[in-house]
Design a protein around this motif. Sequence first.
Motif, PDB file in Angstrom:
ATOM      1  N   VAL A  58       0.811  -1.079   0.068  1.00  0.00           N
ATOM      2  CA  VAL A  58      -0.040  -0.026   0.032  1.00  0.00           C
ATOM      3  C   VAL A  58       0.854   1.308  -0.107  1.00  0.00           C
ATOM      4  CG1 VAL A  58      -1.644   1.209   1.083  1.00  0.00           C
ATOM      5  CG2 VAL A  58      -1.944  -1.147   1.152  1.00  0.00           C
ATOM      6  N   HIS A  88      -2.275  -0.787  -3.220  1.00  0.00           N
ATOM      7  CA  HIS A  88      -3.431   0.172  -3.005  1.00  0.00           C
ATOM      8  C   HIS A  88      -2.996   1.408  -2.960  1.00  0.00           C
ATOM      9  CE1 HIS A  88      -5.414  -3.585  -1.971  1.00  0.00           C
ATOM     10  NE2 HIS A  88      -6.648  -3.042  -1.940  1.00  0.00           N
ATOM     11  N   PHE A 127      -9.827   4.118  -1.497  1.00  0.00           N
ATOM     12  CA  PHE A 127      -8.563   3.224  -1.755  1.00  0.00           C
ATOM     13  C   PHE A 127      -8.850   2.381  -3.270  1.00  0.00           C
ATOM     14  CE2 PHE A 127      -8.903   4.239   2.653  1.00  0.00           C
ATOM     15  CZ  PHE A 127      -7.714   4.243   3.223  1.00  0.00           C
ATOM     16  N   TYR A 128      -8.056   2.714  -4.004  1.00  0.00           N
ATOM     17  CA  TYR A 128      -7.896   2.175  -5.292  1.00  0.00           C
ATOM     18  C   TYR A 128      -6.894   0.987  -5.369  1.00  0.00           C
ATOM     19  CZ  TYR A 128     -10.811   6.289  -6.349  1.00  0.00           C
ATOM     20  OH  TYR A 128     -11.820   7.231  -6.358  1.00  0.00           O
ATOM     21  N   ARG A 129      -7.245  -0.065  -5.814  1.00  0.00           N
ATOM     22  CA  ARG A 129      -6.329  -1.379  -6.042  1.00  0.00           C
ATOM     23  C   ARG A 129      -5.925  -1.429  -7.391  1.00  0.00           C
ATOM     24  NH1 ARG A 129      -8.027  -7.646  -5.449  1.00  0.00           N
ATOM     25  NH2 ARG A 129      -5.669  -8.453  -5.202  1.00  0.00           N
ATOM     26  N   GLU A 203      -6.501  -0.845   4.082  1.00  0.00           N
ATOM     27  CA  GLU A 203      -6.587   0.461   4.626  1.00  0.00           C
ATOM     28  C   GLU A 203      -6.041   0.728   5.939  1.00  0.00           C
ATOM     29  OE1 GLU A 203     -10.390  -1.114   2.146  1.00  0.00           O
ATOM     30  OE2 GLU A 203      -8.960  -1.801   3.478  1.00  0.00           O
TER      31      GLU A 203
END
Length: 236
Positions: A58, A88, A127-129, A203
């Motif tokens: 992340v 992410h 939160f973009y994957r 997250e």
Amino acid sequence: MRQRFLTVPAAAACALLALTGCQVTGTERPDPEPSVSPEVATPVETPDSAPAVTLVDVSPGGAVEVDPVWAGLQTAAEQGEDAYLDVHIHSYQEPGDEGEVTLTPSTPNSMSITLPAEAVDAERAPFYRILGTFSAEEVGSSAYALEVVDTEEIAEVRPTGPSTEERCTAEDANERIQQAAQQLADDPGSREELRLLWASAPEVWWGIQRTAATLGDSEGEAAGDFLTEACGAYLG
């Protein structure tokens, strides 16, 4: 610098995860003893068939020196290697859902990534994957363009562990997440161990990283409200 907490009622106002937005004052600030049992990270093995640059992480945003996702893309672009990404990105700017889209972490002085929209999962926005194997080109001092090579997931490189919901709703969530953020602030070299423990809850892993950075920048006087945002869907 170790974060300290009041042992008087004012500290009780910092309820689950509220440490991230709660600042206390006073003179009675004893060092707390660890209140949760230690966790043991489970290593993962990257298969020989995986790209040399394999990132499951992340992005905390910020400069390349503190963002392993940026550093990995830089390496892939410089070496002309494909990169496998299961990463992410936290961004308040909606990237769109068709054509080429651009993701920029919400932290100042971050990189930007332009890639096909179909490679971005926006289900848990902000939160973009990003998932898949990509070729990477550096198109600016902090900008990268990605082209899809393969959309197959390499499941075995994903750390195992509790989900974001499980982390946020656990009875010891407050203490355990506080401890992880403080550990990262005190010992940046423990990041990989913490990634293995927390990346299954992306997250929360983002919130831990951002909290640790704020603790470090403020010499332990402030933590921000990142963990409250990370667990916001499960509080209330």
